[in-house]
Design a protein around this motif. Structure first.
Motif, PDB file in Angstrom:
ATOM      1  N   PRO A 119       0.814  -1.217   0.000  1.00 39.60           N
ATOM      2  CA  PRO A 119       0.000   0.000   0.000  1.00 39.60           C
ATOM      3  C   PRO A 119       0.847   1.266   0.000  1.00 39.60           C
ATOM      4  CG  PRO A 119       0.046  -0.981   2.191  1.00 39.60           C
ATOM      5  CD  PRO A 119       0.744  -1.946   1.278  1.00 39.60           C
ATOM      6  N   ALA A 120       0.417   2.243  -0.805  1.00 44.63           N
ATOM      7  CA  ALA A 120       1.108   3.536  -0.897  1.00 44.63           C
ATOM      8  C   ALA A 120       0.065   4.601  -1.209  1.00 44.63           C
ATOM      9  CB  ALA A 120       2.189   3.506  -1.969  1.00 44.63           C
ATOM     10  N   GLY A 121      -0.006   5.618  -0.363  1.00 44.21           N
ATOM     11  CA  GLY A 121      -1.016   6.648  -0.539  1.00 44.21           C
ATOM     12  C   GLY A 121      -2.317   6.222   0.097  1.00 44.21           C
ATOM     13  N   LEU A 122      -2.998   7.184   0.705  1.00 43.98           N
ATOM     14  CA  LEU A 122      -4.256   6.889   1.396  1.00 43.98           C
ATOM     15  C   LEU A 122      -5.094   8.154   1.444  1.00 43.98           C
ATOM     16  CD1 LEU A 122      -6.126   5.186   3.284  1.00 43.98           C
ATOM     17  CD2 LEU A 122      -4.684   5.958   5.193  1.00 43.98           C
ATOM     18  N   VAL A 123      -6.334   8.042   1.028  1.00 42.16           N
ATOM     19  CA  VAL A 123      -7.297   9.111   1.222  1.00 42.16           C
ATOM     20  C   VAL A 123      -8.603   8.474   1.677  1.00 42.16           C
ATOM     21  CG1 VAL A 123      -8.116   9.117  -1.181  1.00 42.16           C
ATOM     22  CG2 VAL A 123      -8.330  11.185   0.196  1.00 42.16           C
ATOM     23  N   ILE A 124      -9.286   9.128   2.589  1.00 41.04           N
ATOM     24  CA  ILE A 124     -10.603   8.664   3.036  1.00 41.04           C
ATOM     25  C   ILE A 124     -11.632   9.552   2.364  1.00 41.04           C
ATOM     26  CG2 ILE A 124     -12.095   8.261   5.023  1.00 41.04           C
ATOM     27  CD1 ILE A 124      -9.523   7.679   6.607  1.00 41.04           C
ATOM     28  N   TYR A 125     -12.423   8.945   1.510  1.00 40.21           N
ATOM     29  CA  TYR A 125     -13.240   9.702   0.569  1.00 40.21           C
ATOM     30  C   TYR A 125     -14.390  10.423   1.256  1.00 40.21           C
ATOM     31  CZ  TYR A 125     -15.589  10.995  -3.712  1.00 40.21           C
ATOM     32  OH  TYR A 125     -16.160  11.720  -4.724  1.00 40.21           O
ATOM     33  N   SER A 126     -14.602  11.684   0.850  1.00 38.63           N
ATOM     34  CA  SER A 126     -15.669  12.493   1.449  1.00 38.63           C
ATOM     35  C   SER A 126     -16.470  13.272   0.416  1.00 38.63           C
ATOM     36  CB  SER A 126     -15.068  13.478   2.465  1.00 38.63           C
ATOM     37  OG  SER A 126     -14.164  14.376   1.837  1.00 38.63           O
ATOM     38  N   GLY A 127     -16.232  13.009  -0.866  1.00 38.05           N
ATOM     39  CA  GLY A 127     -16.879  13.796  -1.905  1.00 38.05           C
ATOM     40  C   GLY A 127     -18.239  13.264  -2.315  1.00 38.05           C
ATOM     41  N   ASP A 128     -18.839  13.959  -3.296  1.00 40.45           N
ATOM     42  CA  ASP A 128     -20.161  13.594  -3.792  1.00 40.45           C
ATOM     43  C   ASP A 128     -20.115  12.855  -5.126  1.00 40.45           C
ATOM     44  OD1 ASP A 128     -21.475  14.806  -1.621  1.00 40.45           O
ATOM     45  OD2 ASP A 128     -21.387  16.773  -2.589  1.00 40.45           O
ATOM     46  N   LEU A 129     -18.987  12.941  -5.832  1.00 37.75           N
ATOM     47  CA  LEU A 129     -18.924  12.340  -7.157  1.00 37.75           C
ATOM     48  C   LEU A 129     -19.082  10.825  -7.074  1.00 37.75           C
ATOM     49  CD1 LEU A 129     -18.615  13.373 -10.033  1.00 37.75           C
ATOM     50  CD2 LEU A 129     -16.146  13.015  -9.831  1.00 37.75           C
ATOM     51  N   PHE A 130     -18.436  10.205  -6.077  1.00 37.76           N
ATOM     52  CA  PHE A 130     -18.641   8.780  -5.773  1.00 37.76           C
ATOM     53  C   PHE A 130     -19.439   8.720  -4.467  1.00 37.76           C
ATOM     54  CE2 PHE A 130     -14.705   8.932  -8.215  1.00 37.76           C
ATOM     55  CZ  PHE A 130     -14.788   7.846  -9.078  1.00 37.76           C
ATOM     56  N   ALA A 131     -20.711   9.025  -4.539  1.00 39.92           N
ATOM     57  CA  ALA A 131     -21.503   9.218  -3.321  1.00 39.92           C
ATOM     58  C   ALA A 131     -21.521   7.988  -2.426  1.00 39.92           C
ATOM     59  CB  ALA A 131     -22.933   9.628  -3.688  1.00 39.92           C
ATOM     60  N   ASP A 132     -21.535   6.808  -3.023  1.00 42.56           N
ATOM     61  CA  ASP A 132     -21.596   5.576  -2.229  1.00 42.56           C
ATOM     62  C   ASP A 132     -20.269   5.255  -1.549  1.00 42.56           C
ATOM     63  OD1 ASP A 132     -24.210   5.284  -3.041  1.00 42.56           O
ATOM     64  OD2 ASP A 132     -23.743   3.841  -4.633  1.00 42.56           O
ATOM     65  N   TRP A 133     -19.222   5.994  -1.867  1.00 45.88           N
ATOM     66  CA  TRP A 133     -17.903   5.700  -1.327  1.00 45.88           C
ATOM     67  C   TRP A 133     -17.571   6.548  -0.106  1.00 45.88           C
ATOM     68  CZ3 TRP A 133     -13.894   4.933  -5.836  1.00 45.88           C
ATOM     69  CH2 TRP A 133     -14.406   4.002  -6.761  1.00 45.88           C
ATOM     70  N   GLN A 134     -18.439   7.424   0.290  1.00 42.57           N
ATOM     71  CA  GLN A 134     -18.113   8.325   1.394  1.00 42.57           C
ATOM     72  C   GLN A 134     -17.747   7.532   2.649  1.00 42.57           C
ATOM     73  OE1 GLN A 134     -21.335  11.125   1.863  1.00 42.57           O
ATOM     74  NE2 GLN A 134     -20.946  12.116  -0.090  1.00 42.57           N
ATOM     75  N   GLY A 135     -16.611   7.914   3.249  1.00 38.74           N
ATOM     76  CA  GLY A 135     -16.115   7.222   4.430  1.00 38.74           C
ATOM     77  C   GLY A 135     -15.234   6.030   4.144  1.00 38.74           C
ATOM     78  N   ASP A 136     -15.096   5.636   2.876  1.00 35.41           N
ATOM     79  CA  ASP A 136     -14.241   4.512   2.519  1.00 35.41           C
ATOM     80  C   ASP A 136     -12.799   4.978   2.334  1.00 35.41           C
ATOM     81  OD1 ASP A 136     -16.440   2.872   2.526  1.00 35.41           O
ATOM     82  OD2 ASP A 136     -16.632   2.780   0.344  1.00 35.41           O
TER      83      ASP A 136
END
Length: 378
Positions: A293-310
């Protein structure tokens, strides 16, 4: 032992002219990736408030990049120890960037007798001249001690959600045992004030002067760190042969390296699994075979709405973008891999753009900057 999902996926070109391509996960979710620019061993990126990016290249270059791929070199970058895994590392803007222009960079630096260590510096990004520049650069943290070798610097950076503290991942430099040594900053997560001073409420106040900067101990090589929407701190780290981890990090805890691991040593020698030593923190998920693993972001946007918090993780050996659910699982852990998107390249870094798109950097010379959106919305 929790094992990753079986992977079967498709990589389908959309348009050779546009150079975009569709990537399909094993469960049929599709994304569209558009190449924006190419770099020489890109390592990290961060977005500025105006939507432009700062991108680091491991040999020692910092670039200001527009979202259409126009690049300007930023001067004032210190000399870096470019060898092996060493070089220019992370880049992050300060929480006060709007008023101060503060930018934080991490890099490997040389010491005496051929020894190296990570360093973190703060500077002001100036755009007053014909070319952007780092000014008033000041080193605010150095990895102690400097040691031989060119691996496992880690030196990823994150600010707490309130902007009050800077967190630095400090790898164990492939030396293993210093991760458990309170007189060494190797194999630790470091917590600092934005100016590099040490907060008085760090958890190891009675374990020696150096330990006062530690937030957690017992780590290996952490190339991703991020806070979620609830203010929880997450990191992932590379295991040896097997045993890559994602951890929910809490202050004062010990995560076990090199005493326990779900991997084995490169020699093939066994390492006890975490449950054999309950005094060490168990990873929330782990991978064998590894994803690197390299790089990490916890998604909070609306473009991938079902991914929020992943969690969205770049995979080097996996050559994939890995999506991980961060929530209580049926086995009592707090993370589970949801899917992978095979990118046909080592993914070094991932970030979330201002509009909710996911941006990724491919590893090595010629690595591309990719803008990723749901398929059909590019």
């Amino acid at each position: 032992m929790r094992l990753p999902l079986a992977i079967t996926a498709l990589l389908v070109p959309v348009s050779a002219l546009a150079q975009s391509f569709i990537v399909t996960s094993q469960d049929g979710v599709t994304i569209e990736a558009t190449p924006v620019a190419e770099f020489d061993e890109p390592w990290a990126m961060t977005f500025l408030p105006d939507g432009e990016l700062l991108v680091t290249e491991k040999p020692g270059n910092l670039l200001l990049v527009t979202q259409d791929g126009t690049k300007s070199e930023v001067s004032g970058v210190p000399e870096v120890a470019y060898a092996g895994q060493g070089g220019l590392g992370d880049v992050l803007i300060g929480p006060d960037f709007g008023t101060t222009g503060h930018v934080y960079i991490s890099y490997a630096e040389r010491g005496d007798d051929g020894l190296q260590g990570a360093a973190v510096a703060r500077a002001t990004l100036s755009r007053d001249g014909s070319e952007p520049a780092l000014e008033n650069l000041e080193v605010i943290w150095r990895q102690e001690p400097k040691v031989s070798g060119n691996g496992h610097y880690s030196h990823r950076l994150a600010f707490s959600p309130d902007g009050a503290h800077l967190f630095v991942t400090s790898g164990e430099r492939q030396k293993q045992t210093p991760a458990q040594d309170m007189d060494s900053a190797l194999g630790k997560i470091i917590r600092l004030n934005p100016d590099g001073s040490v907060p008085g409420d760090n958890p190891f106040q009675d374990a020696g002067d150096l330990a006062k900067s530690f937030w957690s101990v017992g780590h290996r090589n952490m190339l991703g760190i991020a806070f979620d929407g609830d203010g929880r701190l997450w990191t992932h780290e590379m295991g040896p042969r097997g045993g890559d981890e994602i951890n929910l990090v809490e202050p004062g805890r010990n995560y076990g390296w090199p005493v326990v691991s779900y991997g084995v040593n490169y020699s093939g020698a066994d390492i006890p699994d975490h449950p054999t030593r309950p005094e060490f923190e168990e990873p929330e998920a782990h991978w064998t075979p590894v994803i690197s693993p390299a790089g990490l972001v916890i998604y909070s946007g609306d473009l991938f709405a079902d991914w929020q918090g992943d969690a969205i993780i770049g995979g080097l050996s996996a050559q994939a973008i890995v999506q991980v659910d961060l929530g209580e699982q049926s086995d009592g852990t707090m993370a589970r891999e949801l899917r992978r998107f095979p990118m046909n390249a080592r993914i070094r870094e991932v970030e979330q753009g201002p509009d909710g798109a996911i941006w990724a950097l491919e590893d090595r010379a010629g690595g591309r900057l990719l803008r990723i959106v749901p398929a059909g919305e590019g």
